[in-house]
Design a protein around this motif. Structure first.
Motif, PDB file in Angstrom:
ATOM      1  N   ARG A 118       0.828  -1.212   0.000  1.00 30.06           N
ATOM      2  CA  ARG A 118       0.000   0.000   0.000  1.00 30.06           C
ATOM      3  C   ARG A 118       0.861   1.260   0.000  1.00 30.06           C
ATOM      4  O   ARG A 118       0.628   2.198  -0.777  1.00 30.06           O
ATOM      5  CB  ARG A 118      -0.916  -0.019   1.225  1.00 30.06           C
ATOM      6  CG  ARG A 118      -1.893   1.140   1.307  1.00 30.06           C
ATOM      7  CD  ARG A 118      -2.780   0.975   2.531  1.00 30.06           C
ATOM      8  NE  ARG A 118      -2.025   1.075   3.759  1.00 30.06           N
ATOM      9  CZ  ARG A 118      -2.198   0.282   4.817  1.00 30.06           C
ATOM     10  NH1 ARG A 118      -3.079  -0.703   4.773  1.00 30.06           N
ATOM     11  NH2 ARG A 118      -1.489   0.453   5.913  1.00 30.06           N
ATOM     12  N   VAL A 119       1.871   1.270   0.855  1.00 32.81           N
ATOM     13  CA  VAL A 119       2.737   2.442   0.949  1.00 32.81           C
ATOM     14  C   VAL A 119       3.602   2.571  -0.302  1.00 32.81           C
ATOM     15  O   VAL A 119       3.806   3.669  -0.828  1.00 32.81           O
ATOM     16  CB  VAL A 119       3.603   2.360   2.226  1.00 32.81           C
ATOM     17  CG1 VAL A 119       4.602   3.508   2.282  1.00 32.81           C
ATOM     18  CG2 VAL A 119       2.719   2.376   3.464  1.00 32.81           C
ATOM     19  N   LEU A 120       4.105   1.450  -0.804  1.00 34.35           N
ATOM     20  CA  LEU A 120       4.930   1.474  -2.018  1.00 34.35           C
ATOM     21  C   LEU A 120       4.127   1.982  -3.219  1.00 34.35           C
ATOM     22  O   LEU A 120       4.609   2.808  -3.998  1.00 34.35           O
ATOM     23  CB  LEU A 120       5.455   0.075  -2.318  1.00 34.35           C
ATOM     24  CG  LEU A 120       6.656  -0.412  -1.518  1.00 34.35           C
ATOM     25  CD1 LEU A 120       6.832  -1.916  -1.715  1.00 34.35           C
ATOM     26  CD2 LEU A 120       7.910   0.325  -1.936  1.00 34.35           C
ATOM     27  N   ALA A 121       2.901   1.471  -3.365  1.00 33.62           N
ATOM     28  CA  ALA A 121       2.087   1.884  -4.501  1.00 33.62           C
ATOM     29  C   ALA A 121       1.777   3.375  -4.440  1.00 33.62           C
ATOM     30  O   ALA A 121       1.800   4.067  -5.474  1.00 33.62           O
ATOM     31  CB  ALA A 121       0.795   1.072  -4.540  1.00 33.62           C
ATOM     32  N   ALA A 122       1.497   3.876  -3.248  1.00 30.79           N
ATOM     33  CA  ALA A 122       1.240   5.313  -3.117  1.00 30.79           C
ATOM     34  C   ALA A 122       2.485   6.114  -3.463  1.00 30.79           C
ATOM     35  O   ALA A 122       2.400   7.163  -4.119  1.00 30.79           O
ATOM     36  CB  ALA A 122       0.779   5.619  -1.690  1.00 30.79           C
ATOM     37  N   ASP A 123       3.642   5.628  -3.054  1.00 36.09           N
ATOM     38  CA  ASP A 123       4.891   6.329  -3.358  1.00 36.09           C
ATOM     39  C   ASP A 123       5.183   6.307  -4.851  1.00 36.09           C
ATOM     40  O   ASP A 123       5.530   7.330  -5.441  1.00 36.09           O
ATOM     41  CB  ASP A 123       6.044   5.669  -2.599  1.00 36.09           C
ATOM     42  CG  ASP A 123       7.372   6.384  -2.808  1.00 36.09           C
ATOM     43  OD1 ASP A 123       7.601   7.408  -2.161  1.00 36.09           O
ATOM     44  OD2 ASP A 123       8.160   5.922  -3.657  1.00 36.09           O
ATOM     45  N   LEU A 124       5.016   5.148  -5.477  1.00 34.27           N
ATOM     46  CA  LEU A 124       5.236   5.047  -6.919  1.00 34.27           C
ATOM     47  C   LEU A 124       4.225   5.891  -7.685  1.00 34.27           C
ATOM     48  O   LEU A 124       4.547   6.529  -8.683  1.00 34.27           O
ATOM     49  CB  LEU A 124       5.138   3.588  -7.364  1.00 34.27           C
ATOM     50  CG  LEU A 124       6.235   2.642  -6.870  1.00 34.27           C
ATOM     51  CD1 LEU A 124       5.847   1.195  -7.164  1.00 34.27           C
ATOM     52  CD2 LEU A 124       7.568   2.979  -7.507  1.00 34.27           C
ATOM     53  N   GLY A 125       2.991   5.911  -7.221  1.00 32.68           N
ATOM     54  CA  GLY A 125       1.961   6.693  -7.876  1.00 32.68           C
ATOM     55  C   GLY A 125       2.234   8.177  -7.828  1.00 32.68           C
ATOM     56  O   GLY A 125       1.894   8.917  -8.759  1.00 32.68           O
ATOM     57  N   GLY A 126       2.889   8.632  -6.759  1.00 30.34           N
ATOM     58  CA  GLY A 126       3.228  10.042  -6.661  1.00 30.34           C
ATOM     59  C   GLY A 126       4.183  10.487  -7.736  1.00 30.34           C
ATOM     60  O   GLY A 126       4.175  11.652  -8.154  1.00 30.34           O
ATOM     61  N   GLU A 127       5.023   9.566  -8.227  1.00 32.92           N
ATOM     62  CA  GLU A 127       5.979   9.914  -9.274  1.00 32.92           C
ATOM     63  C   GLU A 127       5.340   9.964 -10.657  1.00 32.92           C
ATOM     64  O   GLU A 127       5.860  10.602 -11.560  1.00 32.92           O
ATOM     65  CB  GLU A 127       7.124   8.890  -9.311  1.00 32.92           C
ATOM     66  CG  GLU A 127       8.088   9.014  -8.153  1.00 32.92           C
ATOM     67  CD  GLU A 127       9.381   8.289  -8.436  1.00 32.92           C
ATOM     68  OE1 GLU A 127       9.386   7.389  -9.282  1.00 32.92           O
ATOM     69  OE2 GLU A 127      10.397   8.645  -7.813  1.00 32.92           O
ATOM     70  N   THR A 128       4.190   9.290 -10.844  1.00 33.18           N
ATOM     71  CA  THR A 128       3.639   9.165 -12.195  1.00 33.18           C
ATOM     72  C   THR A 128       2.409  10.026 -12.432  1.00 33.18           C
ATOM     73  O   THR A 128       1.885  10.055 -13.529  1.00 33.18           O
ATOM     74  CB  THR A 128       3.257   7.692 -12.479  1.00 33.18           C
ATOM     75  OG1 THR A 128       2.248   7.287 -11.543  1.00 33.18           O
ATOM     76  CG2 THR A 128       4.453   6.785 -12.361  1.00 33.18           C
TER      77      THR A 128
END
Length: 262
Positions: A118-128
């Protein structure tokens, strides 16, 4: 650059080896400093300097996701995805397995994996977010793969906790793939069966002579053999990479044909 939890041995280490062979950089995480450091040293023996690093974390620790993301970005300046290896669960029937064992497994195997993803996906999503359409089209939004088990497809004898938790994790993987697909982030599950790691050898030894057990169980696998860790590693590296840009929400068997469900 990829994060590999449980990366100091077994399937996690095999995936890290394949990622490094493909030219990726890797951050290994493990609960113990000695094993994490030793695995990283092995990983970098024939690789370019700065290819791999390690961090000590426990997936059950709520602070672990933030620590791992910070370590990856501080060391490598970016993060492209992660292999979330949730570890094996203790054996036993439902009748034999007490509440404490269920709670412990839920915290580490289930909740720890979900929290991290959950935290990783939110972090990756912030970049895209600034270029969502391009990230989705090219597969560069990021990728997360869970190492699950054959119990996703069918219950396994004597593994009540695995039978209870892993199908639920598969459902979460599908849900996360739905939620983050619009940002170009792909999330998949890997279903290894009888890969010849140290853990599988130990399990075989508990059932009798390990060579005899391996020969007997191999007869139930269409390819008539156990898989090698490198075979799992290459599949994991592919699923994580942009080469698999149109694969998400999938449960991918790495099993020699052993899983009989369609």
């Amino acid at each position: 650059m990829y994060l590999v939890t449980g990366g100091s041995r077994g399937l996690g280490f095999a995936a890290a080896q394949a990622l490094v062979a493909d030219g990726a950089r890797v951050l290994l995480s493990a609960p113990h400093e000695s094993t994490a450091a030793a695995a990283t040293a092995r990983l970098t023996q024939d690789a370019a300097p700065g290819t791999a690093a390690w961090a000590v974390t426990d997936n059950a620790d709520p602070a672990a996701p933030g620590q791992l993301i910070a370590a990856a970005r501080n060391r490598f300046g970016r993060l492209d995805g992660a292999l979330v290896s949730v570890g094996g669960s203790p054996g036993g029937t439902v009748a034999e397995t007490g509440d404490d064992a269920w709670r412990s497994a839920f915290e580490s195997v289930f909740l720890g994996a979900i929290r991290l993803a959950r935290v990783l996906a939110a972090d990756l999503g912030g970049e895209t977010r600034d270029d969502v359409a391009s990230a989705s089209l090219t597969g560069t939004g990021g990728s997360i793969a869970f190492v699950l088990a054959a119990s996703v497809r069918a219950p396994l004898p004597g593994l009540a906790i695995s039978n209870g938790l892993f199908p639920g994790l598969a459902g979460v993987v599908k849900t996360l793939a739905d939620e983050h697909g619009p940002s170009g982030i792909r999330i998949n599950g890997l279903l290894p069966v009888r890969i010849a790691t140290d853990r599988v050898r130990q399990l075989d030894a508990l059932a009798g002579d390990p060579d005899e057990v391996r020969a007997r169980l191999s007869r139930n696998i269409p390819l008539r053999r156990y898989g090698e860790p490198a075979e799992f590693g290459r599949t994991a590296a592919f699923v994580l990479s942009p080469a698999a840009s149109y694969i998400t929400g999938a449960m991918i068997p790495i099993d020699g044909g052993a899983i009989r469900s369609i």
